[in-house]
Design an enzyme around this catalytic site. Structure first.
Site: not given
Length: 246
Positions: A50, A52, A110, A199
């Site tokens: 998933r 966010d 990412y 993050r």
């Protein structure tokens, strides 16, 4: 029969990828479109993981099962005609029944995009508007320290309890935009990631770029295995799931 999707999305108007009651999500929109294609019968999709709220994807992956034999070209066209304009199916293929979009993953990349230059309101949902100078060389040095296998408990969600916090980071880099030197993209490739992990890493990198921490401090944070020592979580808008590897 198992169908495998590759799709991209702009996450700025969604409450994340994963389906939630009474919320607009990427999974929810794709399953709605599949239900129409499947004569009103529900189809569940299983993604590589998933993302966010506010996070984007260039190449998210998911699979679904159905007894129907579907024409791949028509399926792609039908999905894209039914989906909102900020979700796009790039490819559809048939895979073996033992393939799983999540459990067969061997790695992911990412990207995190930062603007060090003047504030740009047009890009505010897609590039983190840091709008100040960062020491890129120090950030690159810190990134190299996280390559390899480490316990990343300090970089995951505070209340996330897991049996195993070890993850392997395969490769990292910071790419400078040749057309706009104020823009940088942080790339992190790893075998797997926990919630907020990228993050939280970027949040520490920014503090290092500001001169508030030294590059080697990232090793102390890893050893601490304590989220509270890692600092702020970078905003979601700069984060992209770039690719998933099998």
């Amino acid at each position: 029969m198992r169908y495998f999707l590759t799709f991209s999305y702009d996450g700025s108007k969604y409450k994340g990828y994963q389906k939630q009651p009474k919320e607009k999500t990427v999974q929810g929109e794709i399953e709605k479109a599949l239900k129409k294609i499947n004569s009103g019968n529900d189809i569940s999709i299983h993604a590589s993981g998933r993302t966010d709220a506010g996070v984007h994807a260039y190449n998210q992956k998911a699979h679904f099962d159905t007894d129907k034999k579907l024409d791949l070209f028509k399926l792609k066209g039908s999905l894209n005609s039914l989906l909102p304009e900020d979700i796009y199916v790039k490819n559809v293929e048939i895979v073996e029944d033992d393939f799983h979009a999540r459990f067969s993953v061997t790695g992911k990349e990412y990207l995190y995009k930062i603007n060090m230059g003047e504030y740009n309101p047009i890009e505010k949902d897609y590039v983190y508007q840091y709008n100040d100078y960062l020491k890129i060389a120090e950030m690159e040095r810190a990134l190299h320290y996280i390559e390899g296998t480490h316990n990343f408990k300090s970089f995951t969600k505070t209340d996330e309890e897991k049996d195993d916090y070890y993850r392997t980071i395969i490769k990292t880099s910071i790419i400078r935009d040749k057309k706009d030197l104020d823009k940088i993209t942080i790339s992190i490739v790893g075998t797997g990631f926990m919630r907020y992990m990228v993050r939280n890493i970027v949040g520490v990198l920014i503090e290092i770029g500001e001169g508030k921490r030294k590059s080697e401090d990232i090793l102390k944070i890893l050893r601490a295995e304590d989220r509270t020592v890692a600092g702020k979580t970078a905003p979601a808008n700069g984060l992209y799931l770039n690719d998933v590897f099998y």
